[in-house]
Design an enzyme around this catalytic site. Structure first.
Site, PDB file in Angstrom:
ATOM      1  N   ASP A   1       0.697  -1.039  -0.132  1.00 15.38           N
ATOM      2  CA  ASP A   1       0.058   0.058  -0.181  1.00 15.38           C
ATOM      3  C   ASP A   1       0.700   1.260  -0.215  1.00 15.38           C
ATOM      4  O   ASP A   1       0.716   2.190  -0.648  1.00 15.38           O
ATOM      5  CB  ASP A   1      -0.788  -0.417   1.214  1.00 15.38           C
ATOM      6  CG  ASP A   1      -2.172   0.761   0.907  1.00 15.38           C
ATOM      7  OD1 ASP A   1      -2.099   1.417   0.254  1.00 15.38           O
ATOM      8  OD2 ASP A   1      -3.160   0.504   1.840  1.00 15.38           O
TER       9      ASP A   1
ATOM     10  N   CYS B   1      -4.762   4.587  -2.007  1.00 14.00           N
ATOM     11  CA  CYS B   1      -4.443   4.173  -3.502  1.00 14.00           C
ATOM     12  C   CYS B   1      -4.777   4.664  -4.192  1.00 14.00           C
ATOM     13  O   CYS B   1      -5.431   5.668  -4.268  1.00 14.00           O
ATOM     14  CB  CYS B   1      -6.400   3.165  -3.015  1.00 14.00           C
ATOM     15  SG  CYS B   1      -6.990   2.704  -4.633  1.00 14.00           S
TER      16      CYS B   1
HETATM   17  P1  HMG Z   1      -9.142  -5.163 -16.761  1.00 12.55           P
HETATM   18  O1  HMG Z   1      -8.459  -4.288 -17.863  1.00 12.55           O
HETATM   19  O2  HMG Z   1     -10.208  -5.066 -16.483  1.00 12.55           O
HETATM   20  O3  HMG Z   1      -8.503  -7.104 -16.712  1.00 12.55           O
HETATM   21  O4  HMG Z   1      -8.445  -4.849 -15.163  1.00 12.55           O
HETATM   22  P2  HMG Z   1      -9.290  -8.319 -17.893  1.00 12.55           P
HETATM   23  O5  HMG Z   1      -8.997  -8.880 -16.858  1.00 12.55           O
HETATM   24  O6  HMG Z   1      -9.757  -7.560 -18.365  1.00 12.55           O
HETATM   25  O7  HMG Z   1      -7.274  -8.401 -18.527  1.00 12.55           O
HETATM   26  C1  HMG Z   1      -6.682  -7.463 -19.153  1.00 12.55           C
HETATM   27  C2  HMG Z   1      -5.533  -8.035 -19.852  1.00 12.55           C
HETATM   28  O8  HMG Z   1      -5.148  -7.758 -18.686  1.00 12.55           O
HETATM   29  C3  HMG Z   1      -5.061  -8.866 -19.896  1.00 12.55           C
HETATM   30  O9  HMG Z   1      -3.650  -8.986 -20.482  1.00 12.55           O
HETATM   31  C4  HMG Z   1      -5.083  -9.776 -18.696  1.00 12.55           C
HETATM   32  O10 HMG Z   1      -4.008 -10.759 -18.588  1.00 12.55           O
HETATM   33  C5  HMG Z   1      -4.015  -8.849 -17.657  1.00 12.55           C
HETATM   34  P3  HMG Z   1      -4.168  -8.854 -21.772  1.00 12.55           P
HETATM   35  O11 HMG Z   1      -4.764  -9.922 -23.214  1.00 12.55           O
HETATM   36  O12 HMG Z   1      -4.045  -7.552 -22.908  1.00 12.55           O
HETATM   37  O13 HMG Z   1      -2.232  -9.167 -22.455  1.00 12.55           O
HETATM   38  N1  HMG Z   1      -4.262  -8.686 -16.107  1.00 12.55           N
HETATM   39  C6  HMG Z   1      -3.078  -9.246 -15.334  1.00 12.55           C
HETATM   40  N2  HMG Z   1      -2.026  -9.490 -15.520  1.00 12.55           N
HETATM   41  C7  HMG Z   1      -1.324  -9.530 -14.887  1.00 12.55           C
HETATM   42  N3  HMG Z   1      -2.189 -10.072 -13.431  1.00 12.55           N
HETATM   43  C8  HMG Z   1      -2.685  -9.369 -13.400  1.00 12.55           C
HETATM   44  C9  HMG Z   1      -3.780  -9.189 -14.620  1.00 12.55           C
HETATM   45  N4  HMG Z   1      -5.860  -9.405 -14.627  1.00 12.55           N
HETATM   46  C10 HMG Z   1      -5.543  -9.334 -16.097  1.00 12.55           C
HETATM   47  N5  HMG Z   1      -3.608  -9.752 -12.164  1.00 12.55           N
HETATM   48  C11 HMG Z   1      -8.049  -5.992 -12.746  1.00 12.55           C
HETATM   49  C12 HMG Z   1      -8.760  -5.579 -13.911  1.00 12.55           C
HETATM   50  C13 HMG Z   1      -8.857  -5.871 -11.409  1.00 12.55           C
HETATM   51  C14 HMG Z   1      -7.245  -6.273 -13.475  1.00 12.55           C
HETATM   52  C15 HMG Z   1      -6.949  -4.639 -12.921  1.00 12.55           C
HETATM   53  O14 HMG Z   1      -8.058  -3.547 -12.695  1.00 12.55           O
HETATM   54  C16 HMG Z   1      -6.412  -4.079 -11.895  1.00 12.55           C
HETATM   55  O15 HMG Z   1      -4.523  -4.347 -12.308  1.00 12.55           O
HETATM   56  N6  HMG Z   1      -6.831  -3.301 -10.836  1.00 12.55           N
HETATM   57  C17 HMG Z   1      -5.684  -3.410  -9.521  1.00 12.55           C
HETATM   58  C18 HMG Z   1      -5.712  -1.963  -9.281  1.00 12.55           C
HETATM   59  C19 HMG Z   1      -5.172  -1.839  -7.587  1.00 12.55           C
HETATM   60  O16 HMG Z   1      -4.063  -2.777  -7.266  1.00 12.55           O
HETATM   61  N7  HMG Z   1      -5.421  -1.035  -6.540  1.00 12.55           N
HETATM   62  C20 HMG Z   1      -4.947  -0.918  -4.802  1.00 12.55           C
HETATM   63  C21 HMG Z   1      -4.898  -2.023  -4.875  1.00 12.55           C
HETATM   64  S1  HMG Z   1      -6.387  -1.503  -3.298  1.00 12.55           S
HETATM   65  C22 HMG Z   1      -6.022  -0.847  -2.498  1.00 12.55           C
HETATM   66  O17 HMG Z   1      -5.152  -0.054  -2.615  1.00 12.55           O
HETATM   67  C23 HMG Z   1      -6.958  -0.546  -1.123  1.00 12.55           C
HETATM   68  C24 HMG Z   1      -6.901  -1.787   0.088  1.00 12.55           C
HETATM   69  O18 HMG Z   1      -4.904  -0.413  -0.032  1.00 12.55           O
HETATM   70  C25 HMG Z   1      -7.586  -1.098   1.427  1.00 12.55           C
HETATM   71  C26 HMG Z   1      -8.142   0.641   1.142  1.00 12.55           C
HETATM   72  O19 HMG Z   1      -7.347   1.103   2.076  1.00 12.55           O
HETATM   73  O20 HMG Z   1      -9.519   0.773   1.179  1.00 12.55           O
HETATM   74  C27 HMG Z   1      -6.137  -2.997   0.293  1.00 12.55           C
HETATM   75 MG    MG Z   2      -5.347   1.290   1.495  1.00 14.38          MG
END
Ligand code: HMG
Ligand code: MG
Length: 297
Positions: A15, A238
């Site tokens: 984070d 985030c």
């Molecule tokens: P998307 O674009 O809708 O994914 O993203 P998709 O399923 O349509 O796939 C598109 C492409 O991404 C494909 O590749 C997949 O293989 C690839 P292509 O065919 O185009 O070459 N792909 C991935 N590659 C690597 N690792 C993966 C992955 N998934 C798909 N896991 C997705 C959807 C969920 C992947 C995207 O929105 C994402 O990665 N989001 C993460 C956002 C994030 O990290 N946010 C921060 C963490 S949460 C947070 O901080 C809150 C927390 O601290 C608590 C709080 O404070 O609230 C926990």
């Molecule tokens: Mg957080």
């Protein structure tokens, strides 16, 4: 009526760093994690297996896990979907955190899905993780407020938590993503969750946007919570929650708890050495009370 001990779950390497625009060199991340472990931290989010297009900072996740996993600590990685969990299976990591927000607007920005779509996708993935013996943590974002929708009702947060419990998760990390909760809200929600979810590890995750985090931690302690997500140096936020600053600083939480007689097992001087490593690579100043005094001396 405070507990004798509390557990710090260090989220700085994940984070804390995910929001940094400039790539923090992988070797710096490794040294940061090593020093955090040397300070006594026993549970930590190392990195996340998310899309490198969405969060470029986490693109070295595999290398971080391979280099930093140790047997004496619970090393957790985040994974949002099937692809992420497949990437976890390629490593030796045994603890996974999934994440969903209570608010749909936030979920659309963060994971490109509604809460319902995300939960539908996660149910079989969590079942498989549990079958394979993994520790599963569920991070509940926007548990108090959403940056787009405003106030979130405690009943809505409870309902998402109950759904995760029915999937078999081991831990719920309940987050004030944008740092807008006050101590009364913190007490109320955690007392409710504690009562309704007696068999699940409950962890509080506060961001310090409005400098309410330490007060919220004290209120949560009074509601019976003894696990806190914190970030060394107060780094982070985030990328999909505009205005959110870092998590509450680990060093300030450790200082407060230890001074109140609640043992954390974390050595503050060693913790400062961990912050020293990463500080030159981050764009924000380290503003925690403890670290400012450490730098003056
Ligand atoms: P998307 O674009 O809708 O994914 O993203 P998709 O399923 O349509 O796939 C598109 C492409 O991404 C494909 O590749 C997949 O293989 C690839 P292509 O065919 O185009 O070459 N792909 C991935 N590659 C690597 N690792 C993966 C992955 N998934 C798909 N896991 C997705 C959807 C969920 C992947 C995207 O929105 C994402 O990665 N989001 C993460 C956002 C994030 O990290 N946010 C921060 C963490 S949460 C947070 O901080 C809150 C927390 O601290 C608590 C709080 O404070 O609230 C926990
Ligand atoms: Mg957080």
């Amino acid at each position: 009526n405070l507990p004798k001990k509390a557990t710090i779950i260090e989220v700085g390497p994940r984070d804390g760093l995910q929001n940094e625009k400039n790539f923090v060199p992988t070797d710096v991340k490794k040294e940061f994690i090593l020093r955090l472990k040397q300070s006594g931290v026993k549970e930590m989010e190392l990195t996340s297996f998310v899309s490198p297009k969405w969060v470029p900072q986490m693109q070295d996740a595999g290398e971080i896990v391979d280099a930093c996993m140790t047997m004496d600590s619970r090393d957790i990685v985040l994974a949002p979907n099937k692809r992420g969990i497949e990437r976890v299976y390629e490593t030796g990591c045994r603890s996974v955190a999934v994440f969903v927000g209570v608010s749909d607007s936030f979920n659309q920005k963060n994971i490109n899905k509604t809460s319902e779509e995300a939960m539908k996708g996660l149910a079989p993935l969590i079942a498989e993780l549990k079958e394979k013996g993994y520790f599963v943590r569920a991070c509940i974002s926007t548990a108090f407020y959403c940056p787009y929708e405003g106030k979130i009702l405690p009943e809505a947060t409870l309902s998402l938590c109950q759904e995760f419990v029915s999937f078999g998760v081991d831990e719920l990390s309940v987050a004030d993503t944008v740092g807008r909760a006050n101590p009364s809200e913190a007490y109320h929600l955690f007392a409710l969750l504690k009562k309704e979810l007696p068999g699940t590890l409950l962890t509080a995750h506060f961001h310090d946007t409005r400098k309410m985090a330490l007060a919220n931690i004290l209120a949560s302690l009074e509601a019976g919570i003894d696990r806190f997500d914190t970030s060394a140096g107060g780094l982070g936020g985030c990328p999909f929650a505009p205005g959110a600053t870092g998590n509450v600083a680990t060093e300030d939480v450790v200082y407060m708890l230890e001074e109140m007689g609640v043992s954390t097992g974390v050595d503050l001087e060693k913790l400062a050495l961990a912050i020293d490593v990463v500080k030159p690579h981050i764009s924000r100043p380290v503003e925690s009370g403890y670290y400012r005094l450490y730098e003056l001396n």
